[in-house]
Design an enzyme around this catalytic site. Structure first.
Site, PDB file in Angstrom:
ATOM      1  N   LYS A  13      40.426  38.157  41.125  1.00 43.23           N
ATOM      2  CA  LYS A  13      40.035  36.597  40.659  1.00 43.23           C
ATOM      3  C   LYS A  13      41.057  35.798  40.576  1.00 43.23           C
ATOM      4  O   LYS A  13      41.093  34.523  40.985  1.00 43.23           O
ATOM      5  CB  LYS A  13      39.337  36.623  39.317  1.00 43.23           C
ATOM      6  CG  LYS A  13      38.871  35.588  38.849  1.00 43.23           C
ATOM      7  CD  LYS A  13      38.415  35.332  37.535  1.00 43.23           C
ATOM      8  CE  LYS A  13      39.373  36.050  36.552  1.00 43.23           C
ATOM      9  NZ  LYS A  13      39.408  35.406  35.122  1.00 43.23           N
ATOM     10  N   ARG A  88      32.496  31.465  28.630  1.00 46.60           N
ATOM     11  CA  ARG A  88      32.581  33.014  28.437  1.00 46.60           C
ATOM     12  C   ARG A  88      31.224  33.232  27.775  1.00 46.60           C
ATOM     13  O   ARG A  88      30.994  34.388  27.790  1.00 46.60           O
ATOM     14  CB  ARG A  88      33.613  33.370  27.604  1.00 46.60           C
ATOM     15  CG  ARG A  88      34.529  34.211  28.374  1.00 46.60           C
ATOM     16  CD  ARG A  88      35.589  34.704  27.359  1.00 46.60           C
ATOM     17  NE  ARG A  88      36.590  35.751  28.058  1.00 46.60           N
ATOM     18  CZ  ARG A  88      37.432  35.510  28.606  1.00 46.60           C
ATOM     19  NH1 ARG A  88      37.965  34.365  28.997  1.00 46.60           N
ATOM     20  NH2 ARG A  88      38.354  36.570  28.860  1.00 46.60           N
ATOM     21  N   ARG A 127      47.288  51.820  40.531  1.00 45.33           N
ATOM     22  CA  ARG A 127      48.262  51.169  40.012  1.00 45.33           C
ATOM     23  C   ARG A 127      49.238  51.527  39.193  1.00 45.33           C
ATOM     24  O   ARG A 127      48.933  52.322  38.426  1.00 45.33           O
ATOM     25  CB  ARG A 127      47.631  49.838  39.403  1.00 45.33           C
ATOM     26  CG  ARG A 127      48.720  48.836  39.002  1.00 45.33           C
ATOM     27  CD  ARG A 127      47.923  47.230  38.799  1.00 45.33           C
ATOM     28  NE  ARG A 127      47.211  47.530  37.839  1.00 45.33           N
ATOM     29  CZ  ARG A 127      46.222  46.452  37.512  1.00 45.33           C
ATOM     30  NH1 ARG A 127      46.164  45.314  38.321  1.00 45.33           N
ATOM     31  NH2 ARG A 127      45.609  46.551  36.558  1.00 45.33           N
ATOM     32  N   ARG A 160      49.456  52.164  33.163  1.00 45.38           N
ATOM     33  CA  ARG A 160      49.230  51.609  32.108  1.00 45.38           C
ATOM     34  C   ARG A 160      48.105  52.420  31.409  1.00 45.38           C
ATOM     35  O   ARG A 160      47.179  52.547  32.103  1.00 45.38           O
ATOM     36  CB  ARG A 160      49.015  50.106  32.311  1.00 45.38           C
ATOM     37  CG  ARG A 160      50.123  49.134  32.229  1.00 45.38           C
ATOM     38  CD  ARG A 160      50.086  48.010  32.777  1.00 45.38           C
ATOM     39  NE  ARG A 160      48.554  47.382  32.110  1.00 45.38           N
ATOM     40  CZ  ARG A 160      47.861  46.211  32.843  1.00 45.38           C
ATOM     41  NH1 ARG A 160      48.542  45.332  33.728  1.00 45.38           N
ATOM     42  NH2 ARG A 160      46.505  45.891  32.582  1.00 45.38           N
TER      43      ARG A 160
HETATM   44  P1  ADP Z   1      41.466  38.742  30.003  1.00 49.76           P
HETATM   45  O1  ADP Z   1      42.192  39.485  29.141  1.00 49.76           O
HETATM   46  O2  ADP Z   1      39.859  39.051  29.936  1.00 49.76           O
HETATM   47  O3  ADP Z   1      41.925  38.408  31.471  1.00 49.76           O
HETATM   48  P2  ADP Z   1      42.004  35.842  29.448  1.00 49.76           P
HETATM   49  O4  ADP Z   1      43.388  35.988  29.795  1.00 49.76           O
HETATM   50  O5  ADP Z   1      41.210  35.008  29.990  1.00 49.76           O
HETATM   51  O6  ADP Z   1      41.198  37.418  28.952  1.00 49.76           O
HETATM   52  O7  ADP Z   1      42.141  35.529  27.879  1.00 49.76           O
HETATM   53  C1  ADP Z   1      42.641  36.350  26.809  1.00 49.76           C
HETATM   54  C2  ADP Z   1      42.001  35.923  25.397  1.00 49.76           C
HETATM   55  O8  ADP Z   1      41.732  34.778  25.023  1.00 49.76           O
HETATM   56  C3  ADP Z   1      40.667  36.626  25.254  1.00 49.76           C
HETATM   57  O9  ADP Z   1      40.598  37.851  25.268  1.00 49.76           O
HETATM   58  C4  ADP Z   1      39.969  35.805  24.302  1.00 49.76           C
HETATM   59  O10 ADP Z   1      40.515  36.367  22.921  1.00 49.76           O
HETATM   60  C5  ADP Z   1      40.606  34.642  24.381  1.00 49.76           C
HETATM   61  N1  ADP Z   1      39.746  33.533  25.296  1.00 49.76           N
HETATM   62  C6  ADP Z   1      40.063  33.230  26.466  1.00 49.76           C
HETATM   63  N2  ADP Z   1      39.069  32.262  27.104  1.00 49.76           N
HETATM   64  C7  ADP Z   1      38.225  32.258  25.885  1.00 49.76           C
HETATM   65  C8  ADP Z   1      36.947  31.551  25.968  1.00 49.76           C
HETATM   66  N3  ADP Z   1      36.365  30.902  26.837  1.00 49.76           N
HETATM   67  N4  ADP Z   1      36.307  31.826  24.704  1.00 49.76           N
HETATM   68  C9  ADP Z   1      36.736  32.453  23.604  1.00 49.76           C
HETATM   69  N5  ADP Z   1      37.977  33.067  23.779  1.00 49.76           N
HETATM   70  C10 ADP Z   1      38.880  33.099  25.112  1.00 49.76           C
END
Ligand code: ADP
Ligand code: ZN
Length: 221
Positions: A13, A88, A127, A160
């Site tokens: 993605k 989300r 990985r 990891r």
């Molecule tokens: P991932 O680790 O799934 O790639 P992201 O980097 O998108 O997640 O986001 C990291 C954290 O930020 C998520 O685990 C969540 O706690 C919070 N977060 C991100 N986007 C949202 C959202 N749209 N609504 C609520 N929490 C979010």
């Protein structure tokens, strides 16, 4: 053009988001990145969000939605944007519709990056990362010259914990469960574009851009 991108962990993605951003000249907005930046700067938002993120929970909708609303009102969003990590939840999706309807606009398409779970497993499980410099390897497609030793810095290269098969499987299941309702929500509007990223990123992007072209959106780069 206003887009949303959806894709499982390990689906590619991130790469797709970058290519879409550059090809269409739109702003990439990742809620995860915004939260991380705020945590780093120790802003009030960051301090609040950190409590939830560290606990592995979602940040409450109220906080997330007002942050996104603020972000979308900035100048660099005038030409369009690509939302990544938001919405989300269905509540967030409904709120986003409400927000956009105030300016008579709407989401033009939802890009769904498709990769079968077994392909993701194969990629992630192979990985390896350097414990020191963070360089990333793949035991099949990009092995280190010496097993377990980083080509760049000579330190130890490991798998990891969250890349182990059982963990990856669980993350994929969680992703499916959480995302399914959102996909249904946007399927009903008829705006979901599937991009098959099980082969190479170029094919996936071509698939997405052809579908966008049919909607009248042209690449600028
Ligand atoms: P991932 O680790 O799934 O790639 P992201 O980097 O998108 O997640 O986001 C990291 C954290 O930020 C998520 O685990 C969540 O706690 C919070 N977060 C991100 N986007 C949202 C959202 N749209 N609504 C609520 N929490 C979010
Ligand atoms: Zn290294």
């Amino acid at each position: 053009m206003k887009l949303i991108i959806l894709g499982a962990p390990g689906s590619g993605k991130g790469t797709m988001a970058t290519v879409l951003r550059d090809s269409y000249g739109i702003t990439h907005i990742s809620t995860g990145d915004i939260f991380r930046a705020n945590i780093k700067e120790q802003t009030p938002l960051g301090k609040e969000a950190k409590k939830y993120i560290d606990a592995g929970a979602l940040v409450p909708d109220e906080i997330t939605i007002s942050m996104v609303e603020d972000r979308l009102s900035q100048d660099d969003c005038k030409n369009g944007y690509l939302l990544d990590g938001f919405p989300r939840t269905i509540a967030q999706a409904e709120k986003l519709d409400e927000m956009l309807s105030k300016t008579n606009s709407k989401i033009d398409a939802v890009i769904k990056v498709d990769v079968p779970a077994e392909v993701i497993l194969g990629r992630v499980v192979n990985r390896r990362v350097c414990t020191s410099c963070g360089e990333s390897y793949n035991v099949v497609s990009r092995p280190t010259k010496v097993e377990g030793v980083c080509d760049v810095c000579g330190k130890e290269v490991i798998q990891r914990d969250d890349d182990k098969p059982e963990t990856v499987k669980q993350r994929l299941i969680t992703y499916e469960e959480n995302t399914k309702p959102l996909i249904d929500f946007y399927e009903k509007k008829g705006i979901v574009i599937s991009a098959d990223n099980s082969k190479d990123p170029k094919t996936a992007f071509e698939q997405a851009s052809q579908a966008l072209e049919k909607k009248g959106f042209r690449k600028v780069n």
